[in-house]
Design an enzyme around this catalytic site. Sequence first.
Site, mmCIF file in Angstrom:
data_model
loop_
_atom_site.group_PDB
_atom_site.id
_atom_site.type_symbol
_atom_site.label_atom_id
_atom_site.label_comp_id
_atom_site.label_asym_id
_atom_site.label_seq_id
_atom_site.Cartn_x
_atom_site.Cartn_y
_atom_site.Cartn_z
ATOM 1 N N HIS A 72 0.754 -1.231 0.050
ATOM 2 C CA HIS A 72 0.046 -0.041 -0.097
ATOM 3 C C HIS A 72 0.583 1.199 0.009
ATOM 4 O O HIS A 72 1.868 1.416 0.760
ATOM 5 C CB HIS A 72 -0.813 0.185 1.319
ATOM 6 C CG HIS A 72 -2.031 -1.088 1.238
ATOM 7 N ND1 HIS A 72 -3.096 -0.849 2.113
ATOM 8 C CD2 HIS A 72 -2.251 -1.919 0.409
ATOM 9 C CE1 HIS A 72 -3.854 -1.893 1.842
ATOM 10 N NE2 HIS A 72 -3.488 -2.590 0.653
ATOM 11 N N TYR A 200 -10.051 5.248 6.715
ATOM 12 C CA TYR A 200 -10.494 5.666 7.942
ATOM 13 C C TYR A 200 -11.543 6.669 7.805
ATOM 14 O O TYR A 200 -11.495 7.603 7.240
ATOM 15 C CB TYR A 200 -9.115 6.406 8.502
ATOM 16 C CG TYR A 200 -8.180 5.300 9.120
ATOM 17 C CD1 TYR A 200 -8.037 4.906 10.408
ATOM 18 C CD2 TYR A 200 -7.252 4.888 8.303
ATOM 19 C CE1 TYR A 200 -6.866 4.200 10.651
ATOM 20 C CE2 TYR A 200 -6.345 4.178 8.509
ATOM 21 C CZ TYR A 200 -6.101 3.840 9.884
ATOM 22 O OH TYR A 200 -5.032 2.651 10.256
ATOM 23 N N PRO A 290 -5.453 0.374 18.264
ATOM 24 C CA PRO A 290 -5.051 -0.320 17.133
ATOM 25 C C PRO A 290 -5.184 0.821 15.807
ATOM 26 O O PRO A 290 -4.844 0.517 14.680
ATOM 27 C CB PRO A 290 -6.019 -1.306 16.884
ATOM 28 C CG PRO A 290 -7.038 -1.180 17.685
ATOM 29 C CD PRO A 290 -6.338 -0.410 18.922
ATOM 30 N N LYS A 294 0.378 -0.255 15.225
ATOM 31 C CA LYS A 294 1.646 0.005 15.749
ATOM 32 C C LYS A 294 2.278 -1.394 16.382
ATOM 33 O O LYS A 294 3.320 -1.750 16.846
ATOM 34 C CB LYS A 294 2.211 1.023 16.477
ATOM 35 C CG LYS A 294 2.097 2.430 15.782
ATOM 36 C CD LYS A 294 3.029 2.520 14.706
ATOM 37 C CE LYS A 294 2.735 3.849 13.832
ATOM 38 N NZ LYS A 294 3.561 3.568 12.353
ATOM 39 N N TYR A 382 3.275 7.055 10.105
ATOM 40 C CA TYR A 382 2.424 5.629 9.662
ATOM 41 C C TYR A 382 3.246 4.497 8.867
ATOM 42 O O TYR A 382 3.130 3.334 9.405
ATOM 43 C CB TYR A 382 1.471 6.117 8.689
ATOM 44 C CG TYR A 382 0.143 5.072 8.874
ATOM 45 C CD1 TYR A 382 -0.993 5.254 9.282
ATOM 46 C CD2 TYR A 382 0.330 3.915 7.636
ATOM 47 C CE1 TYR A 382 -2.134 4.467 9.303
ATOM 48 C CE2 TYR A 382 -0.747 2.977 7.589
ATOM 49 C CZ TYR A 382 -1.843 3.462 8.619
ATOM 50 O OH TYR A 382 -2.926 2.559 8.384
#
Length: 389
Positions: A72, A200, A290, A294, A382
Amino acid sequence: MRTQVGIVGAGPAGLMLSHLLHLAGIETVVLENRSRDYIENRIRAGLIEQWARDLLIETGVGERMQREGMAHDGIHFCFGGALHYINFRKLVGKGVTIYGQQEVVKDLIARRLTDRGTILFEVGDVSVHELAGPAPKIRFRHAGRSHELSCDFIGGCDGFHGVCRPGIPAPALATYDREYPFGWVGILSESPPPEHELIYAYHERGFALYTMRSPTLARLYVQCAPDDDVENWPDARIWDELHARLAGTRPLAEGLLLQKGVTAMRSFVVEPMRHGRLFIAGDAAHIVPPTGAKGMNLAFADVLVLSRALQQFYRAGRSELIERYSATCLRRVWKAQRFSWWMTQLFHLDPTHNAFDRKRQLAELDYVVSSEAAARSLAENYVGLPMEI
């Protein structure tokens, strides 16, 4: 029994530690209270940071991930009835990989057994002893017999509910904890995800996350109360909420639910991550919500730092890196906690929030997707901050 490093727990942290130490010529024994079948099929998160992907490949356990993992380049934010794409590759030149934690565990177990490593499954009554001395011990039962494993060091990689952290005298530890006023209802669905990269979603009905385990398996979550019962979430209600919170930005295919459960959200850190010759790593030392993806990555970071420290000890008889283990790991842990908290508060509806807070969240979301500097900061965290050893 005798070994150089005894490792409690055959999750990603314990198995990777055993693998890294084997590559350095250091002997280990891994003890796991569950069966091999259980840990290889326990569905867990599966987002791997760029550096962790590179580590798996460089150490010879990334071949299947390279074939089957989903690369991704970014993520989508969904709010205000629209999708906004944040391109990590363009911003910081890195990406992430979707590859289930259980698949990582399968690959590491297969490699350890190929390398004739010792992993004992279904052990019981595990306890750690003499941690302050030069030869700590692990006592346990296996195959109906009691055993004592004498070690130079112990790796406590047995998770939040394990025995290693409680084996440290309580006055020696400081605990930092936050429980959030919401949780997630999560499902694994036999259906394609709505996008090939994560979404998200911020919505007036609550947060939702649209992720995947493969092109045909969707991993989907909706915000709920932390003490909610999964029985309150029949399949139809979950799909209704997932459709509503996606707000028509992408079509959402429904499929057979293979798994369903409720997860409470918390942040947890214990300091220090070492007591004498016991080192705790992964979920034994810290839990992150979550939202920031991580957990497994922090576990890998801990054991990479620990493996380098133990290599220095065995090769050069020096203990500087051992002495710095906890401080080195905690610097990264707290940065990951900050990012995970930030992602969590950015998207979730807190029952203590009012209309002002909702407007502030929308403004912050708008800022992140419209400011290159803000998007770059998100991307940098990220995909994984640089490792410091």
